[in-house]
Structure formats: C-alpha cells, structure tokens
Motif scaffolding. Structure first.
Motif, PDB file in Angstrom:
ATOM      1  N   SER A   1      45.798  37.860  27.324  1.00 61.13           N
ATOM      2  CA  SER A   1      46.226  36.645  28.721  1.00 61.13           C
ATOM      3  C   SER A   1      44.746  34.998  28.336  1.00 61.13           C
ATOM      4  O   SER A   1      45.069  34.064  28.355  1.00 61.13           O
TER       5      SER A   1
ATOM      6  N   ARG B   1      45.986  31.371  27.150  1.00 62.19           N
ATOM      7  CA  ARG B   1      46.057  30.288  27.746  1.00 62.19           C
ATOM      8  C   ARG B   1      44.912  29.453  27.970  1.00 62.19           C
ATOM      9  O   ARG B   1      44.799  28.202  28.971  1.00 62.19           O
TER      10      ARG B   1
ATOM     11  N   ALA C   1      39.222  30.456  37.768  1.00 64.47           N
ATOM     12  CA  ALA C   1      41.322  29.871  38.528  1.00 64.47           C
ATOM     13  C   ALA C   1      41.500  31.668  37.551  1.00 64.47           C
ATOM     14  O   ALA C   1      42.632  31.460  38.105  1.00 64.47           O
ATOM     15  N   LEU C   2      41.592  31.746  36.041  1.00 63.98           N
ATOM     16  CA  LEU C   2      42.616  32.371  35.806  1.00 63.98           C
ATOM     17  C   LEU C   2      42.494  33.887  35.786  1.00 63.98           C
ATOM     18  O   LEU C   2      43.787  34.281  36.221  1.00 63.98           O
TER      19      LEU C   2
ATOM     20  N   GLU D   1      44.163  34.229  39.691  1.00 67.52           N
ATOM     21  CA  GLU D   1      45.626  33.756  39.088  1.00 67.52           C
ATOM     22  C   GLU D   1      46.286  35.457  38.507  1.00 67.52           C
ATOM     23  O   GLU D   1      47.567  35.743  38.967  1.00 67.52           O
ATOM     24  N   LEU D   2      45.735  35.916  37.565  1.00 65.38           N
ATOM     25  CA  LEU D   2      45.619  37.625  37.243  1.00 65.38           C
ATOM     26  C   LEU D   2      46.105  38.170  38.272  1.00 65.38           C
ATOM     27  O   LEU D   2      46.789  39.595  38.389  1.00 65.38           O
TER      28      LEU D   2
ATOM     29  N   ALA E   1      46.466  37.794  41.163  1.00 67.15           N
ATOM     30  CA  ALA E   1      47.923  37.500  42.776  1.00 67.15           C
ATOM     31  C   ALA E   1      48.741  38.019  41.333  1.00 67.15           C
ATOM     32  O   ALA E   1      50.096  38.594  42.454  1.00 67.15           O
ATOM     33  N   THR E   2      48.741  38.067  40.285  1.00 63.56           N
ATOM     34  CA  THR E   2      50.215  38.700  39.411  1.00 63.56           C
ATOM     35  C   THR E   2      50.118  39.859  39.499  1.00 63.56           C
ATOM     36  O   THR E   2      51.466  40.673  39.227  1.00 63.56           O
TER      37      THR E   2
END
Length: 760
Positions: free
Chosen positions: A83, A87, A242-243, A246-247, A249-250
């Motif tokens: 990831s 990204r 920040a990345l 996001e991970l 939360a996913t």
C-alpha cells in the motif's frame, strides 16, 4: 617573524628555568587535551561521520507504530508495504528486507561448514545504497522469485572462503544444503548498514514477495526508503500518518497502528547518542577546569616575575610588548601540552575501545586520525588563548615604581581576588561533574542489582540452525533438538540441558496478540499482546527460572498432544489476579487458524528485553508443538561453562556432521553485555569527575601555598607577638574553607540544573 621567533626562544628559556612549573602546566594541559581528543575520536566516528552512501541524508527506515502498546518501531506487514509503495509520494523508492536471513545460513565450502551472516533483500536494495561491485552484478528483479538461486557475496567472504577466486561469478556454492549461483561480489569499500541482520552481511539473497504478500497475514519486513529529493522528513511523516489512518479505517488488521519514519543514521546510532553527548560535555568541563587551573598557575607565575616585568617597563617596554611575550609563552606551553596530549589520547583511545560496548556503531573506525589531530591543535589554540587572557589583563595598569620598591614580593588585592575566583570556579565545576557521576553510578549500581529472573552462573549457550532442505518439517527439526538435548544431558559435567528460540537479554521483543476464552472477544486495538518463546523441556531448570504453579513442559507435549502453554508471573497476575490460570485456554495469533493452547504452568518473570525493562506478558510454547527454525542450546555445569564448548560441538557433530555450531557464549557474558553501555558511560564520567576533583584540589593547594609564601613575614611577626599555632592554622585554613564553601554552593546550584535531564 624575527620578533616572533625571538619571543619563542625567550619563552623557552623562561620555561626551562622553572622546570617544575613547566612540567605541571604541560601535564595538566596534556590530560585535558588528550581526554578531549580521545572522546572526540569516538564522537566523530560514531555520531559525526556521515554514512558511506550517496544521498545518505535521504535514507530512512520506515516502521509501523503500535499506539495501544506504545511500540514505535515494529516490523512491517507486507500488505502495508505494498500500500505504501503504490500510494505514497514521499519516497523515491521503498525497499523491503525479509527476516528470513536473520539467523544466518550454513555455508558448505570445503571440509568445515560455517555459519555466515545472510540478508534476504529486495533487488532494489543495491540501487538504494549505490552498492559498488568488484565482480559481477547485483540481484535482478526477475530473480526475486521463490526458489531463485542467485546470490551476492561480500568482498570479505569472497577473500576468506574462496581465496579471491577471479572466476567466482557463475560458481555454484551450497547454502543451507541448496546449491546457489554467485552472480556478484561487492566491492571492498562497501559496508552494509550496522542494523539488525544487515550488520556484517556476508551473503545477499533475493526476497520473493508473491501475490499472497498483499494479504494481511503477519508483520515480518524491515523497510528502508529514500525520500524524494527536496522532500522533508516532516512532510513524509505527515503523508504516511494520513495513509496509515486510511488503512486503519479500511482494514481491521491495521486498527491502532501507524507509521514512524526514522533517519537511517539516527536508527543506527540509537540511544548511544545521548550517552556520548553527556560524556563529551563532561570532558568539555574537564578542559574548562584545565584552563582555569593553568590560568591560575600563570597568574601565580606572573606574580613571581613582577620585578622583572617592572624593570622591563621602566626601561621602555610597552605593556602590549609584555602581553605579547606572555601570550607567546602560553602558546608554547599549549603546543607542548598538545604534543603530550596526543600521546595521552592514543593510549586513552585504546582503553576506550576496550571498554566500549561491542555493538557500538563505528567502533572499529575509532582512532587518532587527521581530524582528531586537527581537533587537538584547535583545542591547544583555544586553550592558549583562554589561559593567557587573565594573566595578560593583570599586566595592564601595572604600577612600575611600586613593583620595583617591593622587589616583586608584594601581592595585590586584585591578583588575589582573581586567583580566588578561579579556584572557586574549579570547585564548582568539579562538583557538577562529581554529582553527575554519582547519579550515573547510583543508576548503574541499581541496574547491577536487578534480578534478571534467572541464574546466569555456570550456563553456556550455543546456537544451531538446521537448514530447511535437510529438515523440511517441524517434526524432523523437533526430533533433532530432542536428540541433541538428550545427549547433552548425559555429558559428564553437565547437570541439565535445554533449548530456547531466543536467549534472555537479547533486546528483541517477539510478540503477538492473544485472546482468553474465559472473557469476551476484545476489539482489534484492545487485544492483549504477549512475547512468544518456544522452549524444550529442561530449559527452565537449566536457567533456574522458578516454577511457581502447575508443571513444566514434558516429553509428552508433542505435536499430536493438546497444545501446552507456560506463562510468566506478570501474565498470570494481570489476567487472573484472584485465581489460578492453570487449565485456562488461550488463542494465540500465530497464523490461520489461530494457535490454541491450555495453560499448564506459571514461571517467574525474566528480563528478556533488558535489565531496565518492566516485564510484560510472556507465553512459552512447547518446541515440539511450535517448532522454530533455530534454537540456542543451554547447558548448566558446576564448573567453568567455557570448558563445555568442545563437548557441545561434538554432540551436535555426532547428530549432524554438516551442521555448524555458532554463537557460543556464557549466559553471564549476556548479562555483562546488557550492562556494557551503562558501564561505559559511568566509568568515563566517574574518571572525569575524579580528574576534575584532583584539579580543584591542586588549585586550592596552589592558592593557599602561594598566599602563605607571600605572607611569611606577616605570619612570623604574628607568632613572635604570641599568636598560638592553632590560631595561625585557622587563619591559613579559613581562606581554603571559604573558597570551598563558595565553590560548593555554586556547584550545587549547577548540579541541580543538570540532575533532572541526567536522571532521564
């Protein structure tokens, strides 16, 4: 130039007339300059020397951070690496390194197998560090597949085991029982980062990340990176945080996890930076004390030459001419002190290298090089300037007629005050150092008194790593460990034997989450975590780890039997404070399906991460039910454990002649190694504090002795008039007591300022 040379010759004549004074000053300067130069050589090579890679300032290590457990440097999940790579824009490249080579590999070359350091790396590793090659090439992307046989050798291994064979490229060598093809040899100038298994790497293998690496199945990668040119560390950290959010939360697997980016040079140096800077500051204070002491000696020396200087002034010498002569003498003394200081530094560096922790990065490069010599010369110039300042100021405003009248035997209040101030400063600085050394000594004494949770006396450890080709499954490896342990237990002189996947005090935390069946399932971020270790029956008895409840592992705890677990006292007290944990079921996150076992015993806490760490939950697994790739055999004897090294080698050779034994050490040496860094700092600071106190004592003695010498006539008159000897003694001692009192007060104030940060 002629005038300067004249001043130098005159200075040498003056110093030769007073050999005791000259020797005292040169010795004092030598100690200060030598100690500073020696410590600087360590700081230079450990902290100041840049990493030997192009664009080293952009190299970083990217860790995962576990927020609930306050763990800032955790290895990385392969799915998260992909990831990041797909990204993130902060990095020019990200390079994963596997932990598969962490235990090394067995090289079967010639008649004697040898354990060598190995690293499993992504082919981009060589581009990341711009690795130069003496022969062949780097690993290619198409070779990063399962069962690829391409390898790269280090220059040192190529020379040592292959005799510098010019035809090495394309040659087949056997590693861990498998033939592999050498595709390249690194240049002699290349040095792998002194970090984890990369330190001293002798062979590189390609890391194969297949399609299954994009699924969340564990954390097992060390990730290096190079920031994009012009990209700051702060902006890269912000993007990665920040990345990570996001991970999280996913994916449930990432809840409670973040990212931590550490510059590579900071990662290598680690906690040693603070300790070295404290020592460097301490030796700087010693140099300041040296300057004060030498300045005091020069002031006294100037007073004895007052008549000479008065005569020269009366004959027309300008004060600036006298000041220049005095400064020249100071620089001559500093030059002599510098030469002697270099000799002191050479001897001190050897002692520092012997005393320093073996894992101190850059230790092999420490020495008196051109930079250290330039530093010593710069110290000499600064010292000469500093020590000549006060005596030079003393020449200004000199009353020539008065000095001629008294023949240079009369002292002035101003000169006495100057000497008193200097001595007071010495006492204050020495006290600051003494208090600082006392804090570290107290901390070190407490650390030495910490019970590690085992008895290290009489225990020898030796490591083996059965290759996967020869031992392809858990059962075959477990049988090998059982047979070796069984044979070791019958060797004369060995009381008991066992084996463990990791030794205590190795500094590693190998843990995972778990679930208790007698309570509700926690959320992913609230799952408890324990350290995991596989051990054989007999390990706890060998290490003298007390059994507090239940039983030890037994021969019946095999693969076909129910999984048995032994936990430590901390885990038992944390999760079953009011009852016994014996019989409780625990599900451990060791893959899919989860490893489920039943608690059969409780043992005492062991300091696995270090003597200063608070014990955490620990789960021991039976080696036959969760078999590691390598283990450390441990044996206990009533005599000298080092005498058993040959016996351990023979037993392993009898079971498997192709398997090398390495990492042989006493467990007592592991305890000493855990104390090495603290011993290093404490010993150095204590030595500098002792030197500082000595200098302060010499300064006090000099002032009192000079004062008494100048007041001989006065004291004689007092005695003639009937003054008691005790009164004269009190009169003399009062001056020294007042100086010590003032210095102590200022020193305690300074010590209060450094106590808090030093305690940390």
């Amino acid at each position: 130039m002629d005038t300067l040379w004249q001043d130098v010759r005159y200075a040498l004549r003056q110093l030769m007339k007073r050999p005791v004074f000259t020797f005292a000053v040169v010795l004092t300067l030598a100690l200060g300059i030598g100690a500073n130069t020696a410590i600087f050589s360590v700081v230079e090579n450990v902290l100041l020397t840049p990493l030997p890679y192009p664009d080293a300032d952009r190299l970083v290590v990217v860790w995962e951070r576990n927020f609930p457990r306050q763990q800032n440097q955790n290895v990385v999940a392969s799915a998260n690496y992909w990831s990041w790579r797909d990204r993130a824009t902060a990095f020019e490249r990200l390079v994963p390194i596997g932990l598969g080579g962490f235990g090394g590999m067995t090289l079967a070359e010639g008649d004697t197998p040898e354990r060598i350091t190995a690293a499993v790396v992504d082919p981009d590793f060589f581009d990341l560090l711009h690795v130069p090659f003496a022969h062949g090439r780097a690993l290619r992307r198409d070779e990063a597949v399962p069962n690829a046989d391409a390898i790269v050798l280090s220059h040192g291994l190529w020379q040592r085991r292959f005799g510098g064979d010019a035809e090495i490229v394309g040659r087949r060598v056997v590693l861990d029982g498998r033939p592999r093809t050498v595709v390249g040899v690194t240049a002699e100038t290349f040095r792998a980062p002194e970090l984890w298994s990369l330190d001293g790497t002798e062979v590189w293998l390609p890391l194969a990340l297949g399609a299954d690496s994009r699924t969340y199945s564990g954390r097992s990668l060390l990730v290096f990176g190079a920031l994009e040119p012009g990209r700051s560390l702060a902006s890269a950290q912000a993007e990665m945080s920040a990345l990570a959010a996001e991970l999280a939360a996913t994916h449930e697997y990432d809840r409670g996890w973040g990212v931590n980016i550490v510059p590579l040079d900071e990662q290598i140096v680690g906690d040693v930076r603070t300790a070295l800077l404290v020592v460097f500051a301490a030796v700087g204070l010693v140099l300041l004390l040296v300057c004060v002491n030498v300045a005091n000696l020069l002031v006294v020396h100037l007073s004895s030459r007052r008549r000479e200087l008065a005569v020269r002034t009366a004959m027309g010498a300008h004060p600036s001419r006298l000041v220049r002569q005095l400064v020249t003498e100071s620089f001559v003394l500093a030059a002599l002190g510098c030469l002697a200081g270099v000799l002191v530094a050479v001897q001190t560096v050897d002692a520092l290298v012997a005393l320093a922790p073996a894992d101190l990065p850059g230790l092999d490069r420490v020495g008196i090089d051109a930079t250290a010599l330039a530093y010593a010369a710069a110290l000499a110039v600064v010292t000469a300037t500093a020590v000549s300042l006060m005596p030079a100021l003393g020449l200004l405003g000199r009353r020539t007629a008065q000095d001629l009248r008294y023949g240079g035997t009369r002292t002035t209040d101003r000169g006495q005050r100057v000497r008193n101030v200097l001595v007071t400063a010495q006492v204050a600085l020495a006290l600051v150092l003494a208090v600082s050394a006392g804090i570290l000594a107290k901390s070190f004494t407490r650390l030495r008194g910490v019970e590690p949770g085992f008895d290290a006396s009489g225990v020898l450890a030796a490591r083996v790593n059965p290759p996967r080709d020869a031992y392809p499954d858990d059962q075959s490896r477990a049988r090998f460990y059982d047979e070796v342990v069984g044979r070791l237990a019958t060797v004369p002189g060995i009381r008991v034997a066992g084996a463990t996947v990791r030794l205590p005090l190795d500094g590693l935390w190998i843990g995972t989450s778990f679930r208790l069946f007698d309570r509700p399932e926690p959320t992913p971020e609230d799952r408890p975590v324990a350290d995991i270790r596989s051990v054989t029956p007999g390990y706890f008895r060998t290490m003298d780890i007390p059994l507090l409840d239940g039983r030890d592992f037994v021969a019946g705890d095999r693969a076909e039997a129910p999984n048995a677990l032994v936990i430590n006292e901390t885990m038992a007290r944390t999760f079953w404070p009011d009852g016994s944990p014996i019989g409780q079921e625990v599900s451990i996150n060791l893959g899919d399906p989860r490893y489920v076992g039943r608690v059969v015993g409780v043992v005492g806490d062991v300091k696995h991460q270090g003597l200063d760490y608070v014990p955490r939950s620990m789960i021991y697994l039976a080696h036959s039910q969760f078999t590691p790739g390598s283990m450390h055999f441990v044996v206990r004897t009533d005599g000298d454990p080092t005498q058993l090294a040959g016996a351990v080698r023979r037993v392993v050779r009898d079971v498997d002649p192709a398997l090398p034994v390495y990492g042989i050490t006493t467990v007592g040496a592991l305890v000493d190694r855990a104390l090495a860094a603290d011993r290093f700092s404490t010993t150095l600071l204590g030595a500098f504090a002792l030197l500082a106190l000595t200098l302060a004592a010499v300064g006090i003695y000099g002032v009192i002795a000079y004062s008494v010498a100048r007041r001989t006539a006065e004291l004689g008159i007092r005695i003639a008039l009937g003054a008691a000897r005790q009164r004269i003694l009190r009169l003399v001692l009062r001056q020294g007591v007042l100086l010590v009192a003032w210095g102590t007060g200022l020193g305690l104030l300074g010590a209060a300022l450094v106590t808090q940060p030093l305690s940390g």
